[in-house]
Every structure is written in structure tokens, then in C-alpha cells.
Design a protein around this motif. Structure first.
Motif, mmCIF file in Angstrom:
data_model
loop_
_atom_site.group_PDB
_atom_site.id
_atom_site.type_symbol
_atom_site.label_atom_id
_atom_site.label_comp_id
_atom_site.label_asym_id
_atom_site.label_seq_id
_atom_site.Cartn_x
_atom_site.Cartn_y
_atom_site.Cartn_z
ATOM 1 N N SER A 54 9.584 54.630 0.378
ATOM 2 C CA SER A 54 10.036 54.736 -1.013
ATOM 3 C C SER A 54 11.543 54.549 -1.151
ATOM 4 N N ILE A 55 12.296 55.027 -0.182
ATOM 5 C CA ILE A 55 13.763 54.909 -0.265
ATOM 6 C C ILE A 55 14.185 53.444 -0.190
ATOM 7 N N ALA A 56 13.656 52.722 0.790
ATOM 8 C CA ALA A 56 14.011 51.307 0.928
ATOM 9 C C ALA A 56 13.558 50.510 -0.295
ATOM 10 N N THR A 57 12.362 50.816 -0.800
ATOM 11 C CA THR A 57 11.841 50.106 -1.967
ATOM 12 C C THR A 57 12.679 50.408 -3.198
ATOM 13 N N SER A 58 13.080 51.650 -3.364
ATOM 14 C CA SER A 58 13.897 52.006 -4.530
ATOM 15 C C SER A 58 15.251 51.320 -4.469
ATOM 16 N N LYS A 59 15.810 51.210 -3.279
ATOM 17 C CA LYS A 59 17.094 50.509 -3.147
ATOM 18 C C LYS A 59 16.935 49.029 -3.463
ATOM 19 N N TYR A 60 15.844 48.435 -2.994
ATOM 20 C CA TYR A 60 15.623 47.013 -3.251
ATOM 21 C C TYR A 60 15.429 46.757 -4.743
ATOM 22 N N LEU A 61 14.651 47.631 -5.404
ATOM 23 C CA LEU A 61 14.411 47.468 -6.837
ATOM 24 C C LEU A 61 15.550 48.013 -7.692
ATOM 25 N N LEU A 68 9.949 55.507 -8.883
ATOM 26 C CA LEU A 68 8.787 55.031 -8.129
ATOM 27 C C LEU A 68 7.671 56.073 -8.145
ATOM 28 N N GLU A 69 8.045 57.328 -7.974
ATOM 29 C CA GLU A 69 7.048 58.400 -7.987
ATOM 30 C C GLU A 69 6.346 58.461 -9.343
ATOM 31 N N GLY A 70 7.111 58.331 -10.417
ATOM 32 C CA GLY A 70 6.538 58.329 -11.761
ATOM 33 C C GLY A 70 5.613 57.144 -11.980
ATOM 34 N N TRP A 71 6.040 55.983 -11.516
ATOM 35 C CA TRP A 71 5.199 54.790 -11.637
ATOM 36 C C TRP A 71 3.876 54.988 -10.888
ATOM 37 N N ARG A 72 3.952 55.540 -9.680
ATOM 38 C CA ARG A 72 2.719 55.776 -8.910
ATOM 39 C C ARG A 72 1.793 56.713 -9.658
ATOM 40 N N ALA A 73 2.334 57.779 -10.223
ATOM 41 C CA ALA A 73 1.524 58.768 -10.942
ATOM 42 C C ALA A 73 0.853 58.149 -12.175
ATOM 43 N N ARG A 74 1.525 57.187 -12.815
ATOM 44 C CA ARG A 74 0.977 56.550 -14.020
ATOM 45 C C ARG A 74 0.216 55.265 -13.718
ATOM 46 N N GLY A 75 0.091 54.909 -12.426
ATOM 47 C CA GLY A 75 -0.608 53.678 -12.063
ATOM 48 C C GLY A 75 0.186 52.425 -12.388
ATOM 49 N N GLN A 76 1.505 52.546 -12.418
ATOM 50 C CA GLN A 76 2.386 51.413 -12.696
ATOM 51 C C GLN A 76 3.167 51.067 -11.438
ATOM 52 N N GLY A 77 4.059 50.110 -11.538
ATOM 53 C CA GLY A 77 4.929 49.766 -10.424
ATOM 54 C C GLY A 77 4.216 48.940 -9.374
ATOM 55 N N PRO A 78 4.890 48.689 -8.261
ATOM 56 C CA PRO A 78 4.279 47.880 -7.201
ATOM 57 C C PRO A 78 3.127 48.624 -6.531
ATOM 58 N N VAL A 95 5.862 44.264 -3.557
ATOM 59 C CA VAL A 95 7.107 44.489 -4.295
ATOM 60 C C VAL A 95 7.576 43.174 -4.919
ATOM 61 N N ARG A 96 7.511 42.087 -4.150
ATOM 62 C CA ARG A 96 7.914 40.771 -4.666
ATOM 63 C C ARG A 96 7.016 40.382 -5.848
ATOM 64 N N ARG A 97 5.705 40.614 -5.748
ATOM 65 C CA ARG A 97 4.767 40.299 -6.826
ATOM 66 C C ARG A 97 5.107 41.110 -8.074
ATOM 67 N N PHE A 98 5.423 42.390 -7.883
ATOM 68 C CA PHE A 98 5.796 43.254 -9.004
ATOM 69 C C PHE A 98 7.014 42.700 -9.731
ATOM 70 N N ILE A 99 8.023 42.283 -8.967
ATOM 71 C CA ILE A 99 9.229 41.716 -9.578
ATOM 72 C C ILE A 99 8.884 40.452 -10.350
ATOM 73 N N ASP A 100 8.097 39.576 -9.741
ATOM 74 C CA ASP A 100 7.727 38.319 -10.394
ATOM 75 C C ASP A 100 6.941 38.564 -11.680
ATOM 76 N N GLU A 101 6.097 39.586 -11.691
ATOM 77 C CA GLU A 101 5.311 39.902 -12.885
ATOM 78 C C GLU A 101 6.175 40.429 -14.018
ATOM 79 N N GLN A 102 7.322 40.988 -13.701
ATOM 80 C CA GLN A 102 8.191 41.529 -14.741
ATOM 81 C C GLN A 102 8.903 40.421 -15.511
ATOM 82 N N GLY A 103 8.992 39.234 -14.906
ATOM 83 C CA GLY A 103 9.651 38.122 -15.573
ATOM 84 C C GLY A 103 11.149 38.272 -15.641
ATOM 85 N N LYS A 104 11.684 39.198 -14.862
ATOM 86 C CA LYS A 104 13.132 39.399 -14.829
ATOM 87 C C LYS A 104 13.490 40.037 -13.500
#
Length: 113
Positions: A54-61, A68-78, A95-104
Motif C-alpha cells: 500500500s505504501i509503494a502504491t500510494s506513493k506511485y498514485l 487506498l484503504e477507503g477505496w478498498r472498503a468502498r470497492g473502488q480504486g485499483p 494500478v496502471r489499468r486504474f490510472i488509464d481508466e481515470q482518463g487523467k
């Protein structure tokens, strides 16, 4: 003995103001294309098959770990994997797919963790 200094005229002074503006804009546009192509050739630090915590992913995003924890709880995020030991991992490709889906791109403000 005296020396005469010859200075070359600024090449842009040979053109009308409109032509000067067009030429300068072209130089800037060419420079932007060159920079963009160089950036595209930089390796992506995120490897598709690698698992990230989670730490590495949060830094990348560039989002807090709590986001990230909130997204997981709500079924959102990568998409993530919950391993038998309870740790959460993110596959680089997810993670890359999640970014691409955001369109930004990820937001650019500082990271809190």
C-alpha cells in the motif's frame, strides 16, 4: 591599429512581426514534441507483474495510504490481492489499468502517509 567589430543582425529581425511570432511558436512546438518523446521513452517505474504494498502504491498514485484503504472498503480504486497473512498487495498492471481508466494522471500534490 584599430579593430572593427562586426555584429551579425538577429535573424528574426529580418522578418515581419507576424513571421517572427510564427517562427518562434514553431521552435517552441518542436521543443515540446521533442521533450514529450523523450519523456515517453523513460521507463515506467511500475512493473506489470510486480506486487506492490500500500505504501509503494500510494506513493506511485500520489495519494495517502488512507485513501487506498477507503477505496478498498468502498470497492473502488485499483484491484488488490489480500494474501493469507493479511497483507494487501497491488499488481503493477492493475494500478496502471486504474490510472488509464481515470482518463487523467494521478494528482500532483504532496503525499501524506
Amino acid at each position: 591599429m584599430s579593430t572593427t567589430t562586426f555584429t551579425f543582425p538577429d535573424p528574426l529581425e529580418l522578418y515581419s512581426p507576424e513571421e517572427r511570432a510564427r517562427r518562434i511558436a514553431k521552435v517552441w512546438a518542436d521543443a515540446a514534441v521533442d521533450i514529450e518523446s523523450r519523456v515517453r521513452r523513460l521507463p515506467d517505474p511500475l512493473m506489470a507483474d510486480q506486487l506492490y504494498n500500500s505504501i509503494a502504491t500510494s506513493k506511485y498514485l500520489n495519494v495517502p495510504v488512507r485513501t487506498l484503504e477507503g477505496w478498498r472498503a468502498r470497492g473502488q480504486g485499483p484491484a488488490f490481492l489480500k494474501l493469507p497473512n493479511g497483507s494487501v498487495k497491488y499488481r503493477g498492471s492493475a494500478v496502471r489499468r486504474f490510472i488509464d481508466e481515470q482518463g487523467k494522471h494521478p494528482r500532483t500534490k504532496g503525499v501524506r502517509s
